[in-house]
Design a protein around this motif. Structure first.
Motif, mmCIF file in Angstrom:
data_model
loop_
_atom_site.group_PDB
_atom_site.id
_atom_site.type_symbol
_atom_site.label_atom_id
_atom_site.label_comp_id
_atom_site.label_asym_id
_atom_site.label_seq_id
_atom_site.Cartn_x
_atom_site.Cartn_y
_atom_site.Cartn_z
ATOM 1 N N ASN A 60 0.825 -1.205 0.000
ATOM 2 C CA ASN A 60 0.000 0.000 0.000
ATOM 3 C C ASN A 60 0.858 1.254 0.000
ATOM 4 O O ASN A 60 0.587 2.195 -0.736
ATOM 5 N N ASP A 61 1.883 1.259 0.845
ATOM 6 C CA ASP A 61 2.720 2.447 0.950
ATOM 7 C C ASP A 61 4.050 2.085 1.597
ATOM 8 O O ASP A 61 4.123 1.173 2.420
ATOM 9 N N PRO A 101 -4.900 -3.632 6.873
ATOM 10 C CA PRO A 101 -3.522 -3.427 6.403
ATOM 11 C C PRO A 101 -2.522 -3.576 7.553
ATOM 12 O O PRO A 101 -2.793 -3.193 8.682
ATOM 13 N N TYR A 120 3.703 -0.566 4.590
ATOM 14 C CA TYR A 120 2.306 -0.899 4.834
ATOM 15 C C TYR A 120 1.810 -1.759 3.679
ATOM 16 O O TYR A 120 1.988 -1.405 2.516
ATOM 17 N N TYR A 121 1.180 -2.882 4.011
ATOM 18 C CA TYR A 121 0.735 -3.821 2.987
ATOM 19 C C TYR A 121 -0.514 -4.540 3.463
ATOM 20 O O TYR A 121 -0.845 -4.545 4.646
ATOM 21 N N THR A 122 -1.209 -5.146 2.507
ATOM 22 C CA THR A 122 -2.317 -6.045 2.819
ATOM 23 C C THR A 122 -1.972 -7.418 2.279
ATOM 24 O O THR A 122 -1.293 -7.544 1.257
#
Length: 130
Positions: free
Chosen positions: A91-92, A119, A109-111
């Motif tokens: 994600n970021d 997340p 940051y990830y899912t």
């Protein structure tokens, strides 16, 4: 009905389980955090038979400590994770220089793909080592 996907990896400590005498495993989110950390800290060309696997972060740590180098580190981490870690969608990535400690604060940051979890974020500090 969605299926729950489980992930397992071997622990990088290579300790043996006290009951089964097998190698200790890390599961699910801990396995993904371990894999992301290993990918980021692996230099390209370091793994045999996989010369393109890894991230060029270690070379960027010896560049000037500024937001330009932080941007290069951020893009290198994003590119590496998108290419070599199919279990997550990034994600970021935040990378800020820490002038007092002579390094970079990095937040990823990830899912997790295939799950409806919140997340996840991991934080670590990158600094020069000789």
């Amino acid at each position: 009905m969605p299926t729950f996907q489980s992930f397992k990896d071997l622990s990088v400590t290579f300790k043996k389980h006290p009951v089964t005498n097998d190698l200790v495993q890390v599961k699910d989110k801990a396995a993904i955090v371990q894999a992301i950390t290993a990918l980021i800290l692996t230099k390209k060309g370091e793994r045999l038979f996989q010369p393109e696997l890894g991230c060029d972060v270690s070379g960027l740590l010896f560049e000037p400590l500024d937001f330009g180098s932080a941007g290069l580190i951020k893009s290198s981490i994003s590119e590496t994770l998108n290419k070599y870690e199919p279990r997550v969608a990034v994600n970021d990535v935040l990378c800020t220089p820490d002038y007092d400690n002579n390094g970079y604060e990095v937040e990823v940051y990830y899912t997790i793909v295939g799950r409806e979890d919140q997340p996840v974020g991991i934080q670590f500090f990158l600094e020069r080592t000789r």
